[in-house]
Scaffold this motif. Structure first.
Motif: not given
Length: 89
Positions: A7-10, A23-27, A30-33, A35-39
């Motif tokens: 997904p990072v490549a996408v 698709l890119r925006d949805a990915v 998801a990755l930002a979500d 990251e926010a969970m980890v923070v």
């Protein structure tokens, strides 16, 4: 359901079609979500008095092997259920 192995490549791709952009925006979301969970988790643990080194030693992020997505009425629905778990001894 379709799957993306990287997904990072996408997320860093330059899309050429409207569907690829969606698709890119949805990915990216998801990755930002994730990251926010980890923070949020790290902030909670540091508020309890844990150092970053202790958090790293005690916990690990488990992302799924692939990002799943499906097109639902013209909208892209992404499934990327990362979780933070305690490390095994």
């Amino acid at each position: 359901m379709s799957y993306l192995a990287n997904p990072v490549a996408v997320a860093h791709a330059t899309p050429k079609t409207r569907d690829d952009i969606a698709l890119r925006d949805a990915v990216r979301k998801a990755l930002a979500d994730t990251e926010a969970m980890v923070v949020e988790f790290v902030a909670g643990q540091t508020a309890e008095g844990f150092s970053l080194a202790e958090i790293d030693a005690l916990y690990v992020l488990e992302p799924p092997l692939m990002l799943g997505y499906r097109v639902d009425g013209g909208r892209i629905r992404v499934s990327y259920d990362s979780r933070i778990v305690e490390r095994s001894a």
